[in-house]
Design a protein around this motif. Structure first.
Motif, PDB file in Angstrom:
ATOM      1  N   TRP A  23       0.822  -1.212   0.000  1.00 35.69           N
ATOM      2  CA  TRP A  23       0.000   0.000   0.000  1.00 35.69           C
ATOM      3  C   TRP A  23       0.852   1.256   0.000  1.00 35.69           C
ATOM      4  CZ3 TRP A  23       0.826   3.335   3.931  1.00 35.69           C
ATOM      5  CH2 TRP A  23       1.521   2.816   5.029  1.00 35.69           C
ATOM      6  N   GLN A  24       2.145   1.131   0.458  1.00 38.34           N
ATOM      7  CA  GLN A  24       3.027   2.307   0.485  1.00 38.34           C
ATOM      8  C   GLN A  24       3.132   2.945  -0.901  1.00 38.34           C
ATOM      9  OE1 GLN A  24       6.726   0.792   1.874  1.00 38.34           O
ATOM     10  NE2 GLN A  24       6.212   0.996   4.024  1.00 38.34           N
ATOM     11  N   PHE A  29      -0.649   8.280   2.537  1.00 39.83           N
ATOM     12  CA  PHE A  29      -0.462   9.478   3.360  1.00 39.83           C
ATOM     13  C   PHE A  29      -0.508  10.742   2.525  1.00 39.83           C
ATOM     14  CE2 PHE A  29       0.843   6.318   6.368  1.00 39.83           C
ATOM     15  CZ  PHE A  29       0.329   6.814   7.541  1.00 39.83           C
ATOM     16  N   LYS A  52       4.335  13.588  21.670  1.00 44.29           N
ATOM     17  CA  LYS A  52       5.336  14.204  20.787  1.00 44.29           C
ATOM     18  C   LYS A  52       6.164  15.250  21.534  1.00 44.29           C
ATOM     19  CE  LYS A  52       2.774  13.102  16.636  1.00 44.29           C
ATOM     20  NZ  LYS A  52       1.798  13.562  15.625  1.00 44.29           N
ATOM     21  N   ALA A  71      10.370   9.126   8.597  1.00 45.70           N
ATOM     22  CA  ALA A  71       8.899   9.128   8.552  1.00 45.70           C
ATOM     23  C   ALA A  71       8.364  10.338   9.318  1.00 45.70           C
ATOM     24  CB  ALA A  71       8.350   7.828   9.139  1.00 45.70           C
ATOM     25  N   ASP A  96      10.720  11.477   4.664  1.00 49.35           N
ATOM     26  CA  ASP A  96       9.478  10.696   4.601  1.00 49.35           C
ATOM     27  C   ASP A  96       9.411  10.051   3.228  1.00 49.35           C
ATOM     28  OD1 ASP A  96       6.730  10.781   6.464  1.00 49.35           O
ATOM     29  OD2 ASP A  96       6.356  10.207   4.388  1.00 49.35           O
ATOM     30  N   SER A  98       6.667   9.860   1.606  1.00 50.45           N
ATOM     31  CA  SER A  98       5.622  10.577   0.861  1.00 50.45           C
ATOM     32  C   SER A  98       6.032  12.033   0.606  1.00 50.45           C
ATOM     33  CB  SER A  98       4.315  10.542   1.670  1.00 50.45           C
ATOM     34  OG  SER A  98       3.439  11.550   1.205  1.00 50.45           O
ATOM     35  N   LEU A 121      12.839   9.665   1.703  1.00 51.74           N
ATOM     36  CA  LEU A 121      13.573   8.437   2.039  1.00 51.74           C
ATOM     37  C   LEU A 121      12.606   7.364   2.521  1.00 51.74           C
ATOM     38  CD1 LEU A 121      16.529   9.831   4.245  1.00 51.74           C
ATOM     39  CD2 LEU A 121      16.667   9.079   1.865  1.00 51.74           C
ATOM     40  N   ASN A 122      12.902   6.128   2.144  1.00 54.52           N
ATOM     41  CA  ASN A 122      12.159   4.982   2.652  1.00 54.52           C
ATOM     42  C   ASN A 122      12.922   4.431   3.859  1.00 54.52           C
ATOM     43  OD1 ASN A 122      11.005   2.488   3.127  1.00 54.52           O
ATOM     44  ND2 ASN A 122      10.888   1.907   0.967  1.00 54.52           N
ATOM     45  N   GLU A 124      13.077   1.694   5.071  1.00 51.68           N
ATOM     46  CA  GLU A 124      13.577   0.326   4.909  1.00 51.68           C
ATOM     47  C   GLU A 124      14.875   0.266   4.101  1.00 51.68           C
ATOM     48  OE1 GLU A 124      10.244  -1.555   3.045  1.00 51.68           O
ATOM     49  OE2 GLU A 124       8.917  -0.952   4.666  1.00 51.68           O
ATOM     50  N   LEU A 141       5.813   6.688  15.345  1.00 52.51           N
ATOM     51  CA  LEU A 141       4.521   6.199  14.867  1.00 52.51           C
ATOM     52  C   LEU A 141       4.581   5.709  13.423  1.00 52.51           C
ATOM     53  CD1 LEU A 141       2.348   9.039  16.501  1.00 52.51           C
ATOM     54  CD2 LEU A 141       3.009   6.832  17.480  1.00 52.51           C
ATOM     55  N   ALA A 142       5.649   5.016  13.077  1.00 49.86           N
ATOM     56  CA  ALA A 142       5.768   4.533  11.697  1.00 49.86           C
ATOM     57  C   ALA A 142       6.261   3.090  11.607  1.00 49.86           C
ATOM     58  CB  ALA A 142       6.699   5.445  10.895  1.00 49.86           C
ATOM     59  N   ILE A 145       3.939   0.309  10.341  1.00 44.81           N
ATOM     60  CA  ILE A 145       3.427   0.343   8.971  1.00 44.81           C
ATOM     61  C   ILE A 145       4.542   0.145   7.947  1.00 44.81           C
ATOM     62  CG2 ILE A 145       1.319   1.654   9.402  1.00 44.81           C
ATOM     63  CD1 ILE A 145       2.902   4.178   8.641  1.00 44.81           C
ATOM     64  N   CYS A 146       5.674  -0.388   8.423  1.00 47.67           N
ATOM     65  CA  CYS A 146       6.726  -0.734   7.455  1.00 47.67           C
ATOM     66  C   CYS A 146       7.387  -2.027   7.920  1.00 47.67           C
ATOM     67  CB  CYS A 146       7.747   0.400   7.344  1.00 47.67           C
ATOM     68  SG  CYS A 146       8.765   0.597   8.797  1.00 47.67           S
TER      69      CYS A 146
HETATM   70  C1  LIG Z   1       1.531   7.861  11.262  1.00 49.74           C
HETATM   71  S1  LIG Z   1       2.522   8.937  10.303  1.00 49.74           S
HETATM   72  C2  LIG Z   1       3.680   9.525  11.518  1.00 49.74           C
HETATM   73  C3  LIG Z   1       4.244  10.859  11.132  1.00 49.74           C
HETATM   74  C4  LIG Z   1       5.085  11.565  12.207  1.00 49.74           C
HETATM   75  N1  LIG Z   1       6.282  10.803  12.544  1.00 49.74           N
HETATM   76  C5  LIG Z   1       4.273  11.842  13.425  1.00 49.74           C
HETATM   77  O1  LIG Z   1       4.613  11.314  14.488  1.00 49.74           O
HETATM   78  O2  LIG Z   1       3.315  12.607  13.326  1.00 49.74           O
HETATM   79  C6  LIG Z   1       3.463   7.800   9.400  1.00 49.74           C
HETATM   80  C7  LIG Z   1       4.383   8.442   8.362  1.00 49.74           C
HETATM   81  O3  LIG Z   1       5.265   7.427   7.920  1.00 49.74           O
HETATM   82  C8  LIG Z   1       5.474   7.587   6.536  1.00 49.74           C
HETATM   83  N2  LIG Z   1       5.930   6.288   6.044  1.00 49.74           N
HETATM   84  C9  LIG Z   1       5.230   5.145   5.927  1.00 49.74           C
HETATM   85  N3  LIG Z   1       6.017   4.158   5.478  1.00 49.74           N
HETATM   86  C10 LIG Z   1       7.251   4.703   5.328  1.00 49.74           C
HETATM   87  C11 LIG Z   1       8.497   4.183   4.897  1.00 49.74           C
HETATM   88  N4  LIG Z   1       8.637   2.911   4.544  1.00 49.74           N
HETATM   89  N5  LIG Z   1       9.549   5.020   4.869  1.00 49.74           N
HETATM   90  C12 LIG Z   1       9.429   6.319   5.221  1.00 49.74           C
HETATM   91  N6  LIG Z   1       8.274   6.874   5.639  1.00 49.74           N
HETATM   92  C13 LIG Z   1       7.196   6.062   5.688  1.00 49.74           C
HETATM   93  C14 LIG Z   1       4.147   8.052   5.999  1.00 49.74           C
HETATM   94  O4  LIG Z   1       4.265   8.686   4.745  1.00 49.74           O
HETATM   95  C15 LIG Z   1       3.695   8.990   7.115  1.00 49.74           C
HETATM   96  O5  LIG Z   1       4.111  10.310   6.881  1.00 49.74           O
END
Ligand SMILES: C[S@@+](CC[C@H](N)C(=O)[O-])C[C@H]1O[C@@H](n2cnc3c(N)ncnc32)[C@H](O)[C@@H]1O
Length: 257
Positions: A23-24, A29, A52, A71, A96, A98, A121-122, A124, A141-142, A145-146
């Motif tokens: 889904w990434q 996002f 935070k 992220a 991030d 996105s 940047l990813n 991973e 908080l990321a 989801i990775c």
């Molecule tokens: C839940 S938000 C958290 C954002 C921020 N860190 C916060 O605490 O408000 C998750 C973020 O992770 C980013 N994200 C998801 N998978 C990622 C990946 N593999 N590498 C980098 N960023 C990623 C998303 O685009 C999104 O901006």
């Protein structure tokens, strides 16, 4: 505020969460970027602001020169970090996956341009980041989801020897009955809230449901970090354990031959 707890004897690490994160590619996002901050308030009932603020203080107290915030989303953590005077003159890299989220972070942080860099940047795999290039690395908080093991391995690579990792992540409430009650609340309310908040966007909604899935307890995540070679582990539970802040250090010296 209480200090970080030292690492207690821990259970065995849980397996990683290398599930399907295709889904990434969808930039979920990116599509909710303009609503993301309001969604955080809605889903955490405003608690994310306290979490935070606390993690920003933990990061500010570390003696880094260059920090990578992975992220970073809309830059919430950095915004709070820059409120600390001792951060003046230090370099912060906001990253991030996105571009839309990063653009929003850039907009919100526009009045602090001097020490900031923005990179897509990813977590991973960050080939554009050299080995041992940052003194501190924060992720908030990321990790759920990775591919968490891959992201933590990259953290170990880009950190300088002795560098600090700071994580703010979903955790497990204590006592266990509270965790069950919380999961029931999430299972009942999140689908409806998620559907309404994303305007029925199916894949954004799917991401929100990931929040209902389990995440390792604070002890398990600490054990996972230790198993990967991090040292000086500590964690602090916030809001009865809905989230936890973990800190860890990359060893100063490699393993002896
Ligand atoms: C839940 S938000 C958290 C954002 C921020 N860190 C916060 O605490 O408000 C998750 C973020 O992770 C980013 N994200 C998801 N998978 C990622 C990946 N593999 N590498 C980098 N960023 C990623 C998303 O685009 C999104 O901006």
């Amino acid at each position: 505020m209480p200090g970080l707890e030292p690492l207690a004897p821990t259970p065995a690490p849980t397996p990683g969460n290398a599930a399907d994160f295709s889904w990434q590619q969808d930039d979920v996002f990116g599509r909710i970027a303009s609503r993301y901050d309001r969604l955080c308030d809605l889903f955490s009932l405003g608690l994310h602001r306290l979490w935070k603020r606390r993690v920003a203080r933990v990061i500010a107290d570390e003696p880094w020169t260059t920090l990578l915030d992975g992220a970073t989303g809309t830059g919430d953590i950095i915004l709070r970090l820059l409120a600390h005077e001792r951060v003046a003159g230090r370099t912060v890299i906001a990253s991030d996956i996105s571009e839309a989220m990063l653009a929003r972070a850039r907009q919100r942080l526009a009045c602090h341009p001097a020490h900031l860099q923005f990179e897509v940047l990813n977590l991973e795999s960050m080939p554009s980041m050299a080995d041992a290039s940052v003194d501190a690395y924060s992720i908030s908080l990321a990790l759920k989801i990775c591919d968490r093991p891959a992201a933590l391995q990259e953290a170990l690579r880009v950190l300088k020897p002795g560098g600090r990792l700071i994580l703010l992540e979903a955790s497990t409430l204590r006592p266990a009955w509270l965790q069950r009650a919380y999961l029931t609340y999430m299972a009942l309310c999140m689908p409806l809230l998620g559907w309404l908040a994303t305007g029925g966007d199916a894949s954004a909604y799917r991401y929100l449901l990931l929040g209902i899935r389990g995440f390792p307890s604070a002890e398990q995540l600490a054990a996972e970090l230790e198993g990967m070679g991090f040292e000086e582990l500590g964690f602090e539970r916030l809001s009865l354990g809905i989230v936890a802040i973990h800190t860890a250090r990359k060893p100063r010296y490699g393993p002896r031959a």
